[in-house]
Design an enzyme around this catalytic site. Sequence first.
Site, PDB file in Angstrom:
ATOM      1  N   ARG A  95      -3.964  34.381  -7.136  1.00  0.00           N
ATOM      2  CA  ARG A  95      -4.673  33.197  -6.665  1.00  0.00           C
ATOM      3  C   ARG A  95      -3.681  32.131  -6.199  1.00  0.00           C
ATOM      4  O   ARG A  95      -2.481  32.201  -6.486  1.00  0.00           O
ATOM      5  CB  ARG A  95      -5.551  32.621  -7.791  1.00  0.00           C
ATOM      6  CG  ARG A  95      -6.737  33.474  -8.155  1.00  0.00           C
ATOM      7  CD  ARG A  95      -7.448  32.951  -9.399  1.00  0.00           C
ATOM      8  NE  ARG A  95      -6.666  33.189 -10.613  1.00  0.00           N
ATOM      9  CZ  ARG A  95      -7.049  32.812 -11.836  1.00  0.00           C
ATOM     10  NH1 ARG A  95      -8.194  32.174 -11.994  1.00  0.00           N
ATOM     11  NH2 ARG A  95      -6.291  33.081 -12.879  1.00  0.00           N
ATOM     12  N   LYS A 122      -2.666  28.666 -12.747  1.00  0.00           N
ATOM     13  CA  LYS A 122      -2.332  28.956 -14.140  1.00  0.00           C
ATOM     14  C   LYS A 122      -1.288  27.985 -14.669  1.00  0.00           C
ATOM     15  O   LYS A 122      -0.569  27.338 -13.921  1.00  0.00           O
ATOM     16  CB  LYS A 122      -1.815  30.394 -14.269  1.00  0.00           C
ATOM     17  CG  LYS A 122      -2.881  31.445 -14.005  1.00  0.00           C
ATOM     18  CD  LYS A 122      -4.095  31.287 -14.915  1.00  0.00           C
ATOM     19  CE  LYS A 122      -3.773  31.591 -16.365  1.00  0.00           C
ATOM     20  NZ  LYS A 122      -4.957  31.374 -17.248  1.00  0.00           N
ATOM     21  N   GLU A 144      -9.765  22.950 -17.606  1.00  0.00           N
ATOM     22  CA  GLU A 144     -10.755  23.488 -18.552  1.00  0.00           C
ATOM     23  C   GLU A 144     -11.332  22.458 -19.510  1.00  0.00           C
ATOM     24  O   GLU A 144     -12.303  22.757 -20.224  1.00  0.00           O
ATOM     25  CB  GLU A 144     -10.167  24.667 -19.342  1.00  0.00           C
ATOM     26  CG  GLU A 144      -9.157  24.295 -20.410  1.00  0.00           C
ATOM     27  CD  GLU A 144      -7.743  24.117 -19.893  1.00  0.00           C
ATOM     28  OE1 GLU A 144      -6.849  23.890 -20.723  1.00  0.00           O
ATOM     29  OE2 GLU A 144      -7.544  24.216 -18.666  1.00  0.00           O
ATOM     30  N   ASN A 158      -5.552  36.407 -17.355  1.00  0.00           N
ATOM     31  CA  ASN A 158      -5.937  35.806 -16.074  1.00  0.00           C
ATOM     32  C   ASN A 158      -6.831  36.777 -15.309  1.00  0.00           C
ATOM     33  O   ASN A 158      -6.530  37.187 -14.180  1.00  0.00           O
ATOM     34  CB  ASN A 158      -4.712  35.410 -15.252  1.00  0.00           C
ATOM     35  CG  ASN A 158      -3.801  36.585 -14.917  1.00  0.00           C
ATOM     36  OD1 ASN A 158      -3.678  37.521 -15.709  1.00  0.00           O
ATOM     37  ND2 ASN A 158      -3.165  36.547 -13.759  1.00  0.00           N
TER      38      ASN A 158
END
Length: 371
Positions: A15, A75, A118, A300
């Site tokens: 990503r 990440k 998050e 992930n």
Amino acid sequence: MKIGVPREVKNQEYRVGITPVGVAELVAHGHEVLIERSAGLGSSITDADFVAQGARIIDSADDLWAASDMVMKVKEPIASEYHRLREDLVLFTYLHLAADQPLTEELMKRKVTAIAYETVQLPSGLLPLLYPMSEVAGCLAPQVGAHAMMKAYGGAGVLMGAIGGVANAKVVVLGAGVAGQNAANIALGMGAEVTMLDTDLDKLRMSFWRYDNRVRQIASSKLSVREEVLGADMVIGTVLIPGAKAPKLVTDDMVKEMKPGSVLVDVAIDQGGCFEGSLPTTHADPTFTVHDSIYYCVANMPGAVPKTSTWALTNATLGYAVRLADKGWRQALTDDASLAKGLNTFGGEVTNGPVAEAFGLTHRALTDVLA
């Protein structure tokens, strides 16, 4: 503001932190977007695609981080990136700090202003920046679990279902949130017999109507979890406490009594995992064995489908990124209490209660930081 988007370096993480659409929007607001060379290739986005929308390509990761006021990633930084962290940097990415003490300590030591996707949380309790990746991970969980159940990959050789005269696979989903609902939906579509457990009865009632009572719903307790897990061919763990470590719902003793070749998929592994025996794995080496069961604990999971995940993530993060760039992080957080909950570290201190609790630290109140 200069917004930097580096190439992801975590194992098989394809990503990227922004799409060309995101670049165009930030540039239209008068900001400069720096993209590390080849950062988007894993998501089928070329450097030319980014440049066409006004981005500038930077050859070196070190140069990109040094030139950026805010870094947008997917990440959390890993050890090889720690030296790029600095005091005047705003870091906007997934962090999952409650399961990562070394990174927490580095962010504190280097006094980074770190805003975690998050833990941004709406008044309704919804986690808008976690939501799309929970959707993706939930949809992936039955797929990867079904693959692991094949005999050639260590499983019992069980098909999910749809074969006349043969019992369907029994899939147990722990947690009826976004990831759990999506996991149940895919498992049901694959022909499995699906049971969902949660302590939130409203979420279980939602699944009743969503699936026309084709998914069994059971109030979660130690006894009910044990009973359902022991009879399962596949267990998918999706439980989440925002910012905190996931509770360990499935013990090694339970797993010892499960069917040989059963599969456990731990979607909660980013937050430490909800199975006692869970350890983070990678797409390169995704499974391991506990007793006679197969564990899939890739940290992930959405990175396996980057063409979907990258676009879904930018759809969610872009509005917040624009506000951070337009207003500066302090004013943006002052104006938006939901975004303010994303602040995890500032000035060498932890500003998120569950993260601090995970490591026995005190935390600085958000009201104090923003004042």
